[in-house]
Design an enzyme around this catalytic site. Structure first.
Site, short mmCIF file in Angstrom:
data_model
loop_
_atom_site.label_atom_id
_atom_site.label_comp_id
_atom_site.label_asym_id
_atom_site.label_seq_id
_atom_site.Cartn_x
_atom_site.Cartn_y
_atom_site.Cartn_z
CB SER A 15 -0.92 0.03 1.22
OG SER A 15 -1.59 1.28 1.27
NE ARG A 16 3.62 2.50 -5.00
CZ ARG A 16 3.60 1.33 -5.63
NH1 ARG A 16 2.48 0.69 -5.82
NH2 ARG A 16 4.74 0.80 -6.06
CB THR A 62 -6.52 -1.78 0.44
OG1 THR A 62 -6.27 -2.17 -0.91
CG2 THR A 62 -5.46 -2.39 1.34
CE LYS A 66 -11.37 -0.53 -2.21
NZ LYS A 66 -10.63 -0.12 -3.43
CG ASN A 87 -12.05 4.05 -0.64
OD1 ASN A 87 -12.96 4.69 -0.11
ND2 ASN A 87 -11.32 4.53 -1.62
CG ASP A 102 -11.82 3.65 -5.15
OD1 ASP A 102 -10.79 4.25 -4.76
OD2 ASP A 102 -12.02 2.45 -4.91
CB ALA A 129 -17.89 -6.03 -14.81
N GLY A 131 -14.98 -4.10 -8.73
CA GLY A 131 -15.27 -2.99 -7.82
C GLY A 131 -14.85 -1.65 -8.41
CB ALA A 132 -11.81 -0.55 -10.21
P1 ATR Z 1 -11.35 -4.61 -8.75
O1 ATR Z 1 -12.26 -4.64 -7.57
O2 ATR Z 1 -9.99 -4.04 -8.47
O3 ATR Z 1 -11.98 -3.99 -9.95
P2 ATR Z 1 -11.93 -7.36 -9.49
O4 ATR Z 1 -13.27 -7.29 -8.86
O5 ATR Z 1 -11.08 -8.57 -9.23
O6 ATR Z 1 -11.01 -6.14 -9.06
O7 ATR Z 1 -12.09 -7.14 -11.06
C1 ATR Z 1 -11.06 -7.34 -11.94
C2 ATR Z 1 -11.50 -7.01 -13.36
O8 ATR Z 1 -10.42 -7.31 -14.27
C3 ATR Z 1 -12.68 -7.84 -13.82
O9 ATR Z 1 -13.44 -7.07 -14.73
C4 ATR Z 1 -11.99 -9.01 -14.52
O10 ATR Z 1 -12.78 -9.68 -15.46
P3 ATR Z 1 -13.70 -10.92 -14.99
O11 ATR Z 1 -14.93 -10.33 -14.38
O12 ATR Z 1 -13.97 -11.67 -16.24
O13 ATR Z 1 -12.88 -11.72 -14.01
C5 ATR Z 1 -10.87 -8.28 -15.22
N1 ATR Z 1 -9.79 -9.21 -15.58
C6 ATR Z 1 -8.85 -9.74 -14.77
N2 ATR Z 1 -8.02 -10.56 -15.46
C7 ATR Z 1 -8.46 -10.53 -16.76
C8 ATR Z 1 -8.02 -11.16 -17.98
N3 ATR Z 1 -6.94 -11.97 -18.00
N4 ATR Z 1 -8.70 -10.89 -19.12
C9 ATR Z 1 -9.78 -10.06 -19.11
N5 ATR Z 1 -10.24 -9.43 -17.99
C10 ATR Z 1 -9.59 -9.67 -16.84
#
Ligand code: ATR
Length: 276
Positions: A15-16, A62, A66, A87, A102, A129, A131-132
């Site tokens: 974490s930064r 984090t 979250k 967060n 965020d 799709a 959390g971000a």
């Molecule tokens: P965060 O909360 O940081 O957004 P997350 O909920 O793990 O993290 O979401 C990661 C995102 O990156 C998702 O949209 C994921 O797609 P999936 O819903 O299909 O898992 C996407 N992602 C991660 N690795 C991927 C890959 N190799 N190719 C395409 N999408 C990927």
């Protein structure tokens, strides 16, 4: 007694947030400390119950906590509930409150870097799709974007996110290149392109050359996506500013000063990114 805040996660070494908040504490000459606290999932509830007793005014949250914190705080605001993640937590008269900063961090950095990004009111394309993505979609909807096009590897997750927002349409992952036609903004919210992760494969040909391309990945700062966008003349927005701006509301709640995101702070983070 010093004011105290922290960031909790498991693991937490990466974490930064301490770098950012410690910089502001020193800049504003506040008698406060901001620490990293490694909190395992099984200890999350007891840690939050003891936050007050341990002298903390609040904390950042984090991965992987979250979502879970929403069920453990006394009150989570509508934004955190809509996004499904928090967060930033703070104690308010003994009550533990939660929000999500965020969306604020995302849109503030966009407004500052490309102020007229939505002047032509064109559609925005969002990749991912998780959390971000939920925070980004919420921020874009609140900013008045009329059409948001979403594409995610796992279509069902995009559909689930889209269900709540009428101005959102979903495209299959294999159609992500075509989805860019006529868009004024493209945002990558996946970790693709981050150091140690697979590349984000996308062809930008259909994207207008005056569109803005925003990658929330900040390590590396100039991702392949941003480099490709820059080569074809698009304006680019990197992920570091979102990280810095999302920290502002928490600092203000815990330490009583609304801090400024300055070039000096950004340079400090850049040096740290380079050193790792
Ligand atoms: P965060 O909360 O940081 O957004 P997350 O909920 O793990 O993290 O979401 C990661 C995102 O990156 C998702 O949209 C994921 O797609 P999936 O819903 O299909 O898992 C996407 N992602 C991660 N690795 C991927 C890959 N190799 N190719 C395409 N999408 C990927």
């Amino acid at each position: 007694m010093s004011l105290r805040a922290c960031v909790i996660g498991w693991p937490i070494e990466h974490s930064r947030s301490p770098l950012i908040h410690t910089y502001w504490l020193s800049q504003y000459e506040i008698d406060g400390v901001y620490t990293r606290e490694a909190v395992a999932p099984k200890d999350l509830k007891s840690f939050l119950n003891r936050l007050d007793e341990a002298g903390f005014a609040g904390c950042n949250v984090t991965v992987p906590h979250k979502e879970k914190v929403l069920t453990l705080v006394d009150h989570a605001d509508d934004l955190a509930r809509d996004i499904g993640a928090a967060n930033t937590l703070w104690l308010d008269g003994g009550m533990l409150r939660a929000t999500n900063t965020d969306a604020y961090g995302f849109i503030t950095h966009l407004e500052r870097t490309a102020p007229n990004w939505n002047a032509a009111r064109r559609p925005a394309a969002v990749l991912g799709a998780g959390g971000a993505a939920r925070a980004v979609v919420r921020a874009l909807a609140d900013a008045g974007v009329d059409e948001i096009r979403l594409s995610n590897r796992t279509r069902a997750r995009a559909d689930a996110l889209g269900g709540a927002i009428s101005r959102l349409t979903v495209a299959d992952w294999r159609d992500r290149d075509r989805m860019l036609a006529a868009c004024g903004l493209l945002v990558n919210t996946t970790q693709l392109g981050m150091t140690g992760e697979p590349a984000l494969e996308i062809v930008l040909d259909a994207l207008p050359d005056d569109a803005v391309v925003y990658d929330i990945v900040y390590a590396p700062l100039e991702t392949e996506l941003l480099a490709a966008a820059r080569r074809r003349g698009n304006r680019v927005v990197d992920g570091l500013g979102m990280l810095l701006h999302q920290a502002v509301p928490g600092f203000e709640k815990w330490f009583g000063v609304r801090p400024e995101v300055s070039d000096a702070l950004r340079n400090l983070l850049l040096a740290d990114l380079g050193a790792r």
